[in-house]
Design an enzyme around this catalytic site. Sequence first.
Site, PDB file in Angstrom:
ATOM      1  N   GLU A   1       9.495   1.915  11.048  1.00 13.43           N
ATOM      2  CA  GLU A   1      10.225   2.770  10.746  1.00 13.43           C
ATOM      3  C   GLU A   1       9.333   4.132  11.136  1.00 13.43           C
ATOM      4  O   GLU A   1       8.711   4.505  10.129  1.00 13.43           O
ATOM      5  CB  GLU A   1      11.140   2.875   9.450  1.00 13.43           C
ATOM      6  CG  GLU A   1      12.247   3.655   9.419  1.00 13.43           C
ATOM      7  CD  GLU A   1      11.870   4.847   8.870  1.00 13.43           C
ATOM      8  OE1 GLU A   1      12.029   5.936   9.742  1.00 13.43           O
ATOM      9  OE2 GLU A   1      11.705   5.038   7.720  1.00 13.43           O
TER      10      GLU A   1
ATOM     11  N   LYS B   1       0.874  -1.196   0.045  1.00 13.15           N
ATOM     12  CA  LYS B   1       0.113  -0.057   0.034  1.00 13.15           C
ATOM     13  C   LYS B   1       0.938   1.296   0.076  1.00 13.15           C
ATOM     14  O   LYS B   1       1.404   1.715   1.056  1.00 13.15           O
ATOM     15  CB  LYS B   1      -0.958   0.041   1.345  1.00 13.15           C
ATOM     16  CG  LYS B   1      -2.055   1.087   1.107  1.00 13.15           C
ATOM     17  CD  LYS B   1      -2.510   1.818   2.370  1.00 13.15           C
ATOM     18  CE  LYS B   1      -1.517   2.820   3.133  1.00 13.15           C
ATOM     19  NZ  LYS B   1      -1.866   4.213   2.359  1.00 13.15           N
TER      20      LYS B   1
ATOM     21  N   GLY C   1      -8.729   2.628   5.581  1.00  9.20           N
ATOM     22  CA  GLY C   1      -9.474   1.787   4.613  1.00  9.20           C
ATOM     23  C   GLY C   1      -8.663   0.364   4.336  1.00  9.20           C
ATOM     24  O   GLY C   1      -9.013  -0.403   4.043  1.00  9.20           O
ATOM     25  N   VAL C   2      -7.290   0.620   3.826  1.00 12.02           N
ATOM     26  CA  VAL C   2      -6.438  -0.431   3.618  1.00 12.02           C
ATOM     27  C   VAL C   2      -5.350  -0.516   4.406  1.00 12.02           C
ATOM     28  O   VAL C   2      -5.038  -1.619   4.567  1.00 12.02           O
ATOM     29  CB  VAL C   2      -5.933   0.131   2.159  1.00 12.02           C
ATOM     30  CG1 VAL C   2      -4.884  -0.865   1.580  1.00 12.02           C
ATOM     31  CG2 VAL C   2      -6.895   0.278   0.901  1.00 12.02           C
ATOM     32  N   GLY C   3      -4.624   0.379   4.944  1.00  9.66           N
ATOM     33  CA  GLY C   3      -3.806   0.141   5.918  1.00  9.66           C
ATOM     34  C   GLY C   3      -4.154  -0.810   7.055  1.00  9.66           C
ATOM     35  O   GLY C   3      -3.638  -1.541   7.362  1.00  9.66           O
TER      36      GLY C   3
END
Length: 474
Positions: free
Chosen positions: A245, A170, A205-207
């Site tokens: 990170e 993503k 939504g995606v993460g």
Amino acid sequence: MPNWTQFYIDGQWVTPTSSERLDVADPSTETAFAQVAIGNSDDVDRAVRAARRAFPDFAAFPLAERIALIARIRDLCIARTDDLASAISREMGATLGFARDVHVPAGISHLSEILRVLETFDFERSNGRTRIVKEPIGVCGLITPWNWPLNQTLCKIAPALAAGCTMVLKPSERSPASGLILAEIMDEAGTPPGVFNLVNGDGPGVGSAISAHPDIDMVSFTGSTRAGVLVSQTAAPTVKKVTLELGGKSANILLPDVDFPDAVAKAVARCFINNGQSCNAPTRLLVPQERIDEVLAHARAAAEAVIVGDPASPSAQGPLANRPQFEKVQQMIEQAVADGATLVCGGPGRPQGLNCGYYARPTVFLATPDMTIAKEEVFGPVLTILTYTDIEDAVRIAEDTEYGLAAYVSGRDIEQARQVARRLRAGTVHVNYPARDPAAPFGGYKRSGIGREWGEFGLEDFLETKGIVGYGHA
């Protein structure tokens, strides 16, 4: 740019399940130049299923074939340098020259470095009566930021491929163009279907869907500390590996014996690289109290010499990457002034003559360690100067931070500089402004993250360790 409204899943460009789109703005004009598709949990699930199907075969790929694949990807990235540089410049504001000369080569260097590492890396070794076997961790979710889009993507993809992992990427929804080009490169290089998958979208939504997915074995995230905490919390119920990170507020100690005109000029330049949008930027400059007048004069001259303007021109600094970041930097500058920090040069607002675009003025403050500008990450062209009384005081001030991503030390006495470097709790300490080294470990202490990237250290994070006990007997 093709495929703006498609995702790359299972070796094909596919239509998202949702019709939602997000404008991608050129930060130099503040206007949209494209729309990118925004995915959801269904798209993530589709990509994860493809990666899971592909994993057994790719994990068993002969090492020589993985090496050949990585080499093809590297060569294609080199061939498309101009396309990648143009995309990076337009999506996040880096000057075209900097994108071509720094952004793209930095990303490619991770492919070259992992190829070097694989020449000698031991995936199996004996330890007494046990055989130690390094195996790919599995399906990996890679979540990357907008500030170094190609570099931070390839420093994850390179070791993942080298280990034999499959992945779902993503990219940042604010800088998706270079990621889409990279997907084209992965396809042209002959990456087996399902090994590399790309789903564009936002964090909620995606993460979050990647972090929570039960069939993802590892999440590698680069971004803010706040977002990294959310990734860890979302991933915790499935007990998957998480590497982070995160942010930084790196100290840059100039020891009393440095060449101050040279060291201060380099300090300003290093802080302002990439328009100040680097998590490891040396944003806190620590100098001897007795040299402060000289330091301020050199810092002012260096900052005022920075040319800010159109990324397509020979300017040294382009705009900040997006509106939220521009607004944050402006707020931080205004807060510093309100807190009583001394404004050496720059300040709020755009540079003179630039009335449009997310341009920030190169800014230098003289502050005290308790001020917000000396504690919190700004992520813009803002340098904070602090004074110290002696080396013990310098180390104390440098260590008075919740971050530990990087640190910098400069001095003519190289042994003294190295001794100070050993006392700083940071993942990477740079002595006398060395050249970038892709073989160095990259990652942070404290709230700057968990794990290490780059080279052999990045490869290790994508591997599981298995002990097969009983090799000492017939």
